[in-house]
Motif scaffolding. Sequence first.
Motif, mmCIF file in Angstrom:
data_model
loop_
_atom_site.group_PDB
_atom_site.id
_atom_site.type_symbol
_atom_site.label_atom_id
_atom_site.label_comp_id
_atom_site.label_asym_id
_atom_site.label_seq_id
_atom_site.Cartn_x
_atom_site.Cartn_y
_atom_site.Cartn_z
ATOM 1 N N LEU A 27 39.989 21.209 60.971
ATOM 2 C CA LEU A 27 40.626 22.231 61.812
ATOM 3 C C LEU A 27 42.117 21.969 62.014
ATOM 4 C CD1 LEU A 27 37.795 22.659 64.450
ATOM 5 C CD2 LEU A 27 38.465 24.263 62.646
ATOM 6 N N ASP A 28 42.458 20.713 62.183
ATOM 7 C CA ASP A 28 43.847 20.398 62.498
ATOM 8 C C ASP A 28 44.129 18.962 62.058
ATOM 9 O OD1 ASP A 28 46.387 20.214 63.475
ATOM 10 O OD2 ASP A 28 45.834 20.321 65.600
ATOM 11 N N PHE A 29 44.809 18.836 60.944
ATOM 12 C CA PHE A 29 45.059 17.508 60.393
ATOM 13 C C PHE A 29 46.318 16.912 60.999
ATOM 14 C CE2 PHE A 29 46.761 14.943 56.659
ATOM 15 C CZ PHE A 29 45.965 13.835 56.940
ATOM 16 N N LYS A 30 46.179 15.805 61.665
ATOM 17 C CA LYS A 30 47.295 15.086 62.283
ATOM 18 C C LYS A 30 48.177 15.984 63.149
ATOM 19 C CE LYS A 30 49.455 11.775 59.906
ATOM 20 N NZ LYS A 30 50.194 11.183 58.771
ATOM 21 N N GLU A 31 47.539 16.864 63.886
ATOM 22 C CA GLU A 31 48.239 17.796 64.793
ATOM 23 C C GLU A 31 49.353 18.576 64.085
ATOM 24 O OE1 GLU A 31 49.367 15.366 68.136
ATOM 25 O OE2 GLU A 31 47.305 15.276 68.864
ATOM 26 N N SER A 32 49.067 18.943 62.827
ATOM 27 C CA SER A 32 50.057 19.703 62.058
ATOM 28 C C SER A 32 49.832 21.206 62.191
ATOM 29 C CB SER A 32 49.934 19.324 60.576
ATOM 30 O OG SER A 32 48.633 19.684 60.093
ATOM 31 N N GLY A 33 48.676 21.566 62.786
ATOM 32 C CA GLY A 33 48.330 22.984 62.817
ATOM 33 C C GLY A 33 47.754 23.452 61.489
ATOM 34 N N LEU A 34 47.565 22.528 60.556
ATOM 35 C CA LEU A 34 47.010 22.857 59.240
ATOM 36 C C LEU A 34 45.766 22.005 58.982
ATOM 37 C CD1 LEU A 34 50.383 22.783 57.258
ATOM 38 C CD2 LEU A 34 49.036 24.849 57.762
ATOM 39 N N SER A 35 44.885 22.554 58.155
ATOM 40 C CA SER A 35 43.667 21.820 57.811
ATOM 41 C C SER A 35 43.938 20.825 56.681
ATOM 42 C CB SER A 35 42.593 22.810 57.350
ATOM 43 O OG SER A 35 41.517 22.117 56.753
ATOM 44 N N ILE A 36 43.205 19.738 56.664
ATOM 45 C CA ILE A 36 43.302 18.772 55.564
ATOM 46 C C ILE A 36 43.017 19.445 54.211
ATOM 47 C CG2 ILE A 36 40.890 17.978 55.974
ATOM 48 C CD1 ILE A 36 43.601 15.690 54.568
ATOM 49 N N ILE A 37 42.216 20.510 54.234
ATOM 50 C CA ILE A 37 41.895 21.160 52.956
ATOM 51 C C ILE A 37 42.822 22.326 52.614
ATOM 52 C CG2 ILE A 37 39.485 20.388 52.807
ATOM 53 C CD1 ILE A 37 38.595 23.105 53.840
ATOM 54 N N GLU A 38 43.874 22.530 53.396
ATOM 55 C CA GLU A 38 44.826 23.579 53.006
ATOM 56 C C GLU A 38 46.236 23.030 52.765
ATOM 57 O OE1 GLU A 38 45.806 26.607 55.979
ATOM 58 O OE2 GLU A 38 45.522 25.161 57.597
ATOM 59 N N ILE A 39 46.460 21.753 53.073
ATOM 60 C CA ILE A 39 47.808 21.219 52.844
ATOM 61 C C ILE A 39 47.985 20.875 51.360
ATOM 62 C CG2 ILE A 39 48.065 20.312 55.188
ATOM 63 C CD1 ILE A 39 47.562 17.477 53.976
ATOM 64 N N SER A 40 49.224 20.808 50.934
ATOM 65 C CA SER A 40 49.488 20.465 49.535
ATOM 66 C C SER A 40 49.053 19.028 49.256
ATOM 67 C CB SER A 40 50.991 20.593 49.250
ATOM 68 O OG SER A 40 51.287 19.941 48.015
ATOM 69 N N HIS A 41 48.437 18.849 48.095
ATOM 70 C CA HIS A 41 48.057 17.476 47.740
ATOM 71 C C HIS A 41 49.294 16.649 47.399
ATOM 72 C CE1 HIS A 41 48.197 19.674 43.967
ATOM 73 N NE2 HIS A 41 48.319 18.534 43.314
ATOM 74 N N ARG A 42 50.452 17.326 47.225
ATOM 75 C CA ARG A 42 51.704 16.603 46.972
ATOM 76 C C ARG A 42 52.473 16.319 48.260
ATOM 77 N NH1 ARG A 42 50.766 15.181 41.791
ATOM 78 N NH2 ARG A 42 50.050 16.956 40.587
ATOM 79 N N SER A 43 51.951 16.815 49.388
ATOM 80 C CA SER A 43 52.663 16.582 50.653
ATOM 81 C C SER A 43 52.632 15.098 50.997
ATOM 82 C CB SER A 43 52.002 17.392 51.787
ATOM 83 O OG SER A 43 50.687 16.900 52.016
ATOM 84 N N LYS A 44 53.592 14.684 51.794
ATOM 85 C CA LYS A 44 53.682 13.283 52.195
ATOM 86 C C LYS A 44 52.385 12.859 52.892
ATOM 87 C CE LYS A 44 56.414 10.393 55.340
ATOM 88 N NZ LYS A 44 55.540 10.566 56.531
ATOM 89 N N ASP A 45 51.871 13.740 53.745
ATOM 90 C CA ASP A 45 50.662 13.401 54.499
ATOM 91 C C ASP A 45 49.466 13.148 53.596
ATOM 92 O OD1 ASP A 45 51.803 13.349 56.960
ATOM 93 O OD2 ASP A 45 51.212 15.392 57.535
ATOM 94 N N PHE A 46 49.318 13.951 52.532
ATOM 95 C CA PHE A 46 48.158 13.692 51.678
ATOM 96 C C PHE A 46 48.382 12.505 50.742
ATOM 97 C CE2 PHE A 46 45.245 13.681 48.217
ATOM 98 C CZ PHE A 46 44.054 13.611 48.940
ATOM 99 N N VAL A 47 49.609 12.380 50.250
ATOM 100 C CA VAL A 47 49.895 11.216 49.388
ATOM 101 C C VAL A 47 49.576 9.922 50.149
ATOM 102 C CG1 VAL A 47 51.725 9.933 48.183
ATOM 103 C CG2 VAL A 47 51.577 12.424 47.926
ATOM 104 N N GLU A 48 49.857 9.936 51.435
ATOM 105 C CA GLU A 48 49.531 8.784 52.285
ATOM 106 C C GLU A 48 48.029 8.515 52.323
ATOM 107 O OE1 GLU A 48 53.013 8.956 55.564
ATOM 108 O OE2 GLU A 48 50.977 8.907 56.415
ATOM 109 N N VAL A 49 47.251 9.600 52.392
ATOM 110 C CA VAL A 49 45.786 9.458 52.411
ATOM 111 C C VAL A 49 45.309 8.821 51.107
ATOM 112 C CG1 VAL A 49 43.598 10.750 52.369
ATOM 113 C CG2 VAL A 49 45.378 11.382 54.003
#
Length: 357
Positions: A27-49
């Motif tokens: 529902l809300d990944f790291k209080e970004s207002g975005l879901s973990i499954i809708e953010i870019s896989h190239r975003s800093k947050d996902f690269v970190e994951v």
Amino acid sequence: MLKVHNFSAGPCILPRQVFEKSAESILDFKESGLSIIEISHRSKDFVEVMDKARSLVKEILNVPDTHDVLFLQGGASLGFLISAYNLMGVNKTGGYLVTGSWAKKAAKEASFMGNSIIVGSSEDKNFNYIPKGYSISNNLDYFHVTSNNTIFGTQIKSFYQGTTPLACDMSSDIFSRKIDVSNFDLIYAGAQKNMGPAGTTLYIFNKKILGNSSVPIPTMLDLKTHFEKDSMFNTPPVFAVYASMLTLNWLKNNGGLDFIEKQNEKKANLLYNQIDNSSLFKGTANLEDRSTMNVTFTLENDDLNETFNNMLADAKINGLKGHRSVGGYRASMYNALSLESVELLVNVMNELEIKKG
Ligand SMILES: *Cc1c(COP(=O)(O)O)cnc(C)c1O
């Protein structure tokens, strides 16, 4: 909420906190207002994951610098093919220890690009033991084993130590016990048995195998492709990697392999003792090869199945039905299954013993 004790073989039970955190991040990944499954896989947050997931694998399994770790797709079933492609050498020959249906399927895939040799097999006794005393001829490019036979309830207790490169399908017991990663040229494991949800497959490999295959490898099946792009050649299975990372973090924070290995032995001993001392139940696997992860057993008197099944249902014990090729029962006791759940199962078996034994 209804508490169900999940002894399912896979997809499997995961720690409660992994489900909670995953649900929150959907529902809300790291209080970004975005879901973990809708953010870019190239975003800093996902690269970190992704980086965190890979480094946790290295830390927990004590992966040496010679090796690296990838999270790919296709399940362990594609791993059968990927392992053969990447390990085929000048002899175009792979050797297989056929200890179950998964091992048999792995051996079949190798035959698509080379020779697939059966080094040892336990099919003569419906895979209820691990063959030993086999010899490895020196024309094998690699030797492939299956560490834990999910369906038949057997497990390799000590691995081959020779000079032939060793490949292992570790889908159903990776992270359940300590292993010496340096002994393996390639390990692969579908996540859904002990690490996370279905959708990602872990590969751990010696970097020296990269680019050394004697057969041309399609791009997506070449480990080198994914290694060079840090497991991000194409869109990774973001949610499966994320939930796996959470499970690995849970494992690390709960004592790592030192703790979980002892805990898994405790759980297995408890259940095997109950089976061995029972007049109603009988284990199906050879004693010295019995798995700590998947315990297979039968009720000697078929007439008691219905009573036992009803008792299991009343106790909210789920997933105990054996695989169709073995019959009977199978209790899968992956890392996240608590000792209390096993104690409950043993109590139910004991109750049946008192009633009918
Ligand atoms: C479940 C399992 C597989 C198949 O895994 P998929 O991810 O469904 O392809 C292969 N090997 C072993 C040992 C397994 O337990």
